[in-house]
Design an enzyme around this catalytic site. Structure first.
Site, PDB file in Angstrom:
ATOM      1  N   MET A  14       0.870  -1.191   0.000  1.00 43.05           N
ATOM      2  CA  MET A  14       0.000   0.000   0.000  1.00 43.05           C
ATOM      3  C   MET A  14       0.900   1.233   0.000  1.00 43.05           C
ATOM      4  SD  MET A  14      -0.214   1.503   3.339  1.00 43.05           S
ATOM      5  CE  MET A  14       1.066   1.202   4.527  1.00 43.05           C
ATOM      6  N   SER A 234       0.534   4.596  11.967  1.00 42.68           N
ATOM      7  CA  SER A 234       0.910   3.201  11.766  1.00 42.68           C
ATOM      8  C   SER A 234      -0.145   2.474  10.953  1.00 42.68           C
ATOM      9  CB  SER A 234       1.145   2.522  13.115  1.00 42.68           C
ATOM     10  OG  SER A 234       0.129   1.582  13.371  1.00 42.68           O
ATOM     11  N   LYS A 235       0.364   1.589  10.135  1.00 40.56           N
ATOM     12  CA  LYS A 235      -0.455   0.807   9.225  1.00 40.56           C
ATOM     13  C   LYS A 235      -1.509   0.006   9.986  1.00 40.56           C
ATOM     14  CE  LYS A 235       1.260  -2.902   6.331  1.00 40.56           C
ATOM     15  NZ  LYS A 235       2.377  -3.305   5.476  1.00 40.56           N
ATOM     16  N   ARG A 236      -1.154  -0.450  11.194  1.00 40.75           N
ATOM     17  CA  ARG A 236      -2.076  -1.279  11.961  1.00 40.75           C
ATOM     18  C   ARG A 236      -3.168  -0.457  12.620  1.00 40.75           C
ATOM     19  NH1 ARG A 236       2.442  -2.742  12.320  1.00 40.75           N
ATOM     20  NH2 ARG A 236       3.010  -4.505  11.044  1.00 40.75           N
TER      21      ARG A 236
END
Ligand code: GLU
Length: 469
Positions: A14, A234-236
């Site tokens: 991504m 953050s991606k999470r």
């Protein structure tokens, strides 16, 4: 000096909004200096080396306005393996790097401090290259490494605090710190503009530039992008993928404008400005080095403004992916053949002034194209209070008898029906809205019903009346 900058993403599946900001700022910097923008995909992590991920980077850049064919590249880090090996051999042969077989546990047992880093144990051992042995750079023990940073002045690092860091594996393949430098040098990069997260790598990398006999670049470490709790995005935890903003219906113009405001502002008391103004006013030197807050609410508000500024035809065209569905945008809930362009055109201006993201168009207009919009339990209960049946009966009677079917007459009639039931228009229209659109909120009701037409409006009002029993 001819300016050459690069954007060097590692494929991750991504496109991070922080990366998008970095790409745009490199792009503008190159343009302002009549220089070149180079795209290099840092694909040496084999597990991340997928063609579709690279394609994702190219199309995200395209979407932002950095179009393929107008920049140099993409180059692939993996295709510079020979140059990486040559650098490894050069540094090892010159004694500027040495092989090491220490395990982390052994180092810790000696130093007693997990944070201290490598203790130089293998510096004088003269180990030969072998699998399982790491190649470490011999960092200077004394002095300082000063880097020139367009945003941060001249950060200075004590060499004594720089451990002998690993630059290659035992098989001679270079790791990030070295590969990144070798590639930048090979591509004649003059300015490395990247995220602040890499600042700790910079003194190490500048030492490598020197050791390899090249003139180090000028650096620019762009502020780290944080959420409302001041945590690094953050991606999470956070919505960071540019693709998710795109698929939700943010306009590329909004994203570009907003991303440029992370740590910078144009002149005057304004934030929404044409790209041409940003291109001429942006100065890397003016970027604030402090962490930049990625404010999703503000971005949404920006997008609403950008949407409202579009000519209505462009707004309608921009809505198309959500009206049909694409590879990444779900198809709308109606049968494709039920879509009627004229009805859509009739309500488009009403929707344009209300949606903040283009995906909201579906919920705004679905009542026109669904066979029977069905209200969920909560909406139904909220609208169908006591007296709703009487009110619907009266509305059906009055609407049947209307000589002309237009928004003005529909509204006046509703006002009269409401008054007869002791209700103001807002309250009186609630059951009618839910009966005809399936929702408690939406576009202006009477304009909507005018487009929906008499037959469908009456059929839906009767069906709702029947459901009430
Ligand atoms: N591949 C690295 C990254 O995506 C590049 C860092 C740099 O720009 O030097 O963070």
């Amino acid at each position: 000096m001819t300016v050459r900058v690069r954007f060097a993403p590692s494929p991750t599946g991504m496109f991070h909004v922080g990366g998008a900001r970095t790409a745009l700022q490199n792009w503008i910097f190159a343009k302002q200096h009549g220089g070149a923008f180079v795209l290099r995909i840092e694909d040496t992590d084999v597990s991340r080396n997928r063609p579709e991920w690279t394609e994702g980077i190219l199309s995200a850049l395209d979407w932002l306005g950095i179009r393929r064919g107008t920049y140099e590249g993409p180059y692939f880090q993996s295709s510079f393996a020979a140059e990486h090996r040559a650098a490894v051999e050069k540094l090892a042969a010159a004694g500027q790097a040495y092989f090491c077989d220490c395990t982390r546990e052994a180092v810790q047992a000696r130093t007693g401090d997990p944070h201290r880093g490598y203790d130089g144990h293998c510096r004088g051992r003269g180990l030969a290259q072998a699998l399982g042995r790491a190649l470490r750079f011999r960092a200077p023990d004394k002095g300082q490494t000063r880097v020139v940073d367009l945003i941060r002045g001249e950060p200075t690092f004590d060499n004594a605090k720089i451990e002998d860091f690993v630059i290659a594996r035992g098989d001679g393949s270079a790791l990030f710190l070295l590969a990144n430098v070798v590639d930048d040098a090979a591509m004649g990069i003059t300015h490395v503009l990247r995220s602040e997260e890499h600042l700790p790598n910079t003194p190490k990398q500048q030492l490598l530039w020197d050791a390899l006999g090249h003139t180090p670049p000028i650096w620019g470490h762009l502020p780290v992008v944080v959420n409302e709790k001041r945590q690094k995005l953050s991606k999470r935890r956070d919505k960071v993928a540019l693709e998710s903003y795109r698929d939700e219906g943010y306009l590329p113009e909004t994203m570009r404008n907003y991303l440029m405001l992370l740590g910078w502002a144009p002149s005057g008391d304004r934030e929404i400005v044409p790209w041409s103004v940003i291109e001429s006013e942006f100065r890397l030197e003016d970027v604030n080095p402090s962490p930049a807050f990625f404010d999703e609410k503000k971005l949404r508000a920006f997008n609403g403004e950008y949407i409202r500024a579009l000519p209505v035809e462009e707004f309608m065209a921009a809505c198309r992916p959500w009206l049909t569905g694409t590879d990444t945008i779900p198809a709308p809930p109606w049968r494709p053949e039920a879509f009627d362009p004229d009805s859509f055109a009739a309500v488009a201006p009403l929707a344009q002034s209300r949606v903040a993201v283009l995906s909201e168009i579906v919920a705004s207009v679905d009542f026109l194209f669904l066979d029977e919009p069905v209200a969920d339990e909560a909406s139904w209960a909220k609208a169908m209070k006591e007296g709703a049946a009487d009110l619907l009966d009266a509305t059906i009677g009055a609407y049947q008898a209307l000589p002309t079917w237009d928004a003005e007459s529909l509204k006046t009639t509703m006002e009269q029906v409401g008054a007869a039931h002791g209700l103001k228009l807002g309250k009186a229209q609630a059951p009618v809205r839910v009966a005809t659109t399936g929702r408690t909120v939406g576009l202006p009701l009477f304009e909507s019903l005018a487009v929906l037409g008499r037959d469908r409006t009456l059929a839906r009002l009767r069906a709702a009346r029947a459901r009430l029993g």
